[in-house]
Design an enzyme around this catalytic site. Sequence first.
Site, PDB file in Angstrom:
ATOM      1  N   LYS A 222       0.850  -1.193   0.000  1.00 31.59           N
ATOM      2  CA  LYS A 222       0.000   0.000   0.000  1.00 31.59           C
ATOM      3  C   LYS A 222       0.884   1.242   0.000  1.00 31.59           C
ATOM      4  O   LYS A 222       1.920   1.277   0.663  1.00 31.59           O
ATOM      5  CB  LYS A 222      -0.898  -0.001   1.242  1.00 31.59           C
ATOM      6  CG  LYS A 222      -1.901  -1.148   1.231  1.00 31.59           C
ATOM      7  CD  LYS A 222      -2.619  -1.300   2.564  1.00 31.59           C
ATOM      8  CE  LYS A 222      -3.479  -2.552   2.539  1.00 31.59           C
ATOM      9  NZ  LYS A 222      -3.994  -2.907   3.874  1.00 31.59           N
TER      10      LYS A 222
ATOM     11  N   ARG B  35      -4.517  -7.969  13.546  1.00 29.25           N
ATOM     12  CA  ARG B  35      -3.474  -7.117  14.126  1.00 29.25           C
ATOM     13  C   ARG B  35      -3.867  -5.648  13.964  1.00 29.25           C
ATOM     14  O   ARG B  35      -4.816  -5.338  13.240  1.00 29.25           O
ATOM     15  CB  ARG B  35      -2.151  -7.342  13.377  1.00 29.25           C
ATOM     16  CG  ARG B  35      -2.306  -7.010  11.893  1.00 29.25           C
ATOM     17  CD  ARG B  35      -1.004  -6.914  11.132  1.00 29.25           C
ATOM     18  NE  ARG B  35      -1.230  -6.345   9.818  1.00 29.25           N
ATOM     19  CZ  ARG B  35      -1.587  -7.026   8.744  1.00 29.25           C
ATOM     20  NH1 ARG B  35      -1.763  -8.338   8.810  1.00 29.25           N
ATOM     21  NH2 ARG B  35      -1.786  -6.408   7.593  1.00 29.25           N
TER      22      ARG B  35
END
Length: 448
Positions: A237, A292
């Site tokens: 990303k 997470r």
Amino acid sequence: MFKKILIANRGEIALRIIRTCKEMGIKSVAVYSTADADSLHVKFADEAVCIGPPASKDSYLKISNIMSAAEITNADAIHPGYGFLSENAKFSKICQEHNIKFIGATAEMISRMGDKASARATMEEAGIPCVPGSEGLLDTFEDAEKLANSMGYPVMLKATAGGGGKGMRAIWKKENLRKGWDDARQESKAAFDNDAMYLEKLIVEPRHIEIQIIGDAYGKACHLSERDCSVQRRHQKLTEETPSPFMTTKLRKAMGESAVKAAEYIKYEGAGTVEFLVDNKRNFYFMEMNTRIQVEHPITEQVIDFDLIREQILVAAGVPISGKNYFPKLHSIECRINAEDPYNNFRPSPGRIVTLHAPGGHGVRLDTHVYAGYSIPPNYDSMIAKLITTAQTREEAINKMKRALDEFVIEGVKTTIPFHRQLMDNPDYVSGNYTTKFMEDFIMKPEA
Ligand code: MV4
């Protein structure tokens, strides 16, 4: 409440967690490799323990060394951050066995969601929309062929152990299925020592939109709306934003409710992310679940005014959540500043930062562990800062990002600042007209 948290990570996320610990009156323990002795997380923590040499496998991934550090410092919890051991079932289990609270998912949850076919089967069972495809794993190539013929092409072959695009092949016509099958299995075997495969219909030019969720120890979950992460390059990303420019109130409600339903179905405890593929008709499909805290969590914090690390710590300590969902009040964009040369195929550029001038001002947040004089070690990923702007509207957030990028000076290493500056002027980005294919077509303009 915990008295002392060991942070089993490095870089900006370690610093991010230490900051919240301080605000909550919790002592913090940093761990570091010899390559990170000068990192800010080491200086800002109450205590610091060296856990080994530069290579991750001998330090940040070395469970025995981290457990020893936790025992000698008497930490009662471990926050793993993202990457490294954050989604390691064995580590989660060892923490539990040592009566040290792992601020993350249980071993069972990590295993169930880490295996992509099992995650898909679980979500199917929970009634979450999934891409049409195989029921569990494919036993043979002939099974893959039969299913692909009956569903129609194009299809996507996926390795159940897959991650980062490894072991995944888009197949557009039946003549290519055999080679795709062999290649994907071989790749997955080499990377994960597992060549089990499943198959889905290919979603063409999807958007990657994920929903942040948080669940408590009592089976209750809520969502914190979406992040659009479609601007990616080779499964990395580059920038994320919330709200998604593609989102509608109706779609947000439907995706949010699905994510909460998914989390409650598996009795998910802690912060998590449900990733969806969204097609051009705004159909959404479960893709993966991350157990997470994620790199891009700050944009969610900015638009709903909520400290996600604090919430992680609270739910880990057994505090119940309020149960209400959160909707964005503002617009926030994150640019990941990497020590990479965007003019040369994003080639890594480690080295010493000679000059650093950080941007500031209203609506500007900079999460970083680096400073002038800091040497970026070549051993870890190249992200050195996250620049986040927040404003009332998307247009203002973009204008603020342009201004902040223009103020940001880093000398000594190449960075992705020029890429982000060009992105903020790209007509398709500015109009919100982008999908996961965007970066395949993006070309950097020559250096001024
Ligand atoms: C897909 C897909 C299209 N159709 N599945 C990429 C990462 C992996 N975890 C899942 N991925 C994809 N799965 C179907 N059925 C397209 C991708 C994909 C992608 C997804 C999110 C963000 C960027 C991407 C880039 C290429 C492919």
